[in-house]
Design an enzyme around this catalytic site. Structure first.
Site: not given
Length: 268
Positions: A138, A151
């Protein structure tokens, strides 16, 4: 790498970016195994593209090994393994407020699933001098996702592990790409392709960037090119970068009444 006649396994392949990757790989002539926690949906995508499906919980090493064995039985040795499965839960309160279970879930899905796939496949790939890992991380792995410390931390680790793979095994014929998109209109955000606009890409947009990058042997694939600029700014002046991120967080609090990862994309 040319995908024609290649054996490809895609985790999280039943929806979103994973399903788009599967459809495009099949269109390019690859033989695809869809591995997903949702076995019924994985089977539906597999039937659509003429592939095979495995019910796979990527937090279990045994499930990943089983998916690889199923793919090998159907399509021969795995040429490309795409570790795409992911999740996002957000911080309940402060940056350390998520329970240990959520931290470990993020760790297993975003990091250990990549490790387990490599552990299972590397010996044979090294022996034949070919193979490719596509690890979907990401932009949070290069920057940060405000409002989801678990995350962000695990996506940073995913980028680091991909780099280790490339450093250690690139000269042995092993290709590695790490994918670092920003926001994508997928079920993870409760969105679909019809919601994409501006900097919010569709899953198909991201999949095309991925396969173009794999074809060209790129290590870092950035479906959102702006991420390269942001990453350079962060590296050049970390204090200034943090200040800007604090301002963005304050904007989210003022305009959205809190930090909601599913709507944060509207501010970027």
């Amino acid at each position: 790498m040319d995908l024609k006649d290649k054996s490809v396994v895609i985790t999280g392949g039943a929806s979103g970016i994973g399903a788009a990757l599967a459809r495009q790989a099949a269109s390019a002539g690859a033989r695809v195994c869809i591995a997903d926690l949702n076995g019924d949906q994985a089977q539906a995508v597999a039937e659509e593209i003429g592939g095979v499906a495995a019910t796979c919980d990527v937090t279990r090493e045994g499930d990943i090994i089983a998916a690889i064995k199923l793919a090998e039985a159907a399509h021969g040795p795995v040429d490309v393994f795409v570790s795409n499965a992911g999740l996002g839960k957000g911080d309940p309160d402060h940056a350390a407020s998520a329970p240990d279970a959520d931290w470990m879930l993020n760790w297993n899905v975003h990091v250990m699933a990549h490790v387990w796939a490599a552990r299972a496949l590397l010996p044979a790939m090294i022996a034949r001098g070919s193979g490719y890992f596509v690890n979907v991380a990401s932009a949070a792995g290069l920057l940060n996702q405000i409002g989801d410390a678990a995350y962000s931390a695990t996506k940073h680790a995913a980028v680091s592990f991909a780099e280790s793979l490339k450093i250690a095994h690139g000269e042995q014929g092993i290709g590695v790409s790490v994918v670092c998109p920003q926001y994508v209109a997928t079920p993870l955000l409760g969105l679909g392709d019809g919601d994409a606009a501006g900097n919010l890409l569709t899953a198909s947009d991201v999949a095309k960037s991925v396969w173009d990058g794999v074809r060209d042997g790129k290590f870092v694939i950035l479906p959102h090119p702006d991420v390269a600029t942001y990453s350079a700014l962060r590296g050049a002046n970390p204090d200034r970068w943090i200040k800007g991120m604090q301002m963005l967080r304050a904007k989210a609090m003022a305009e959205q009444g809190g930090i909601s990862v599913s709507s944060f994309y509207k501010l970027v």
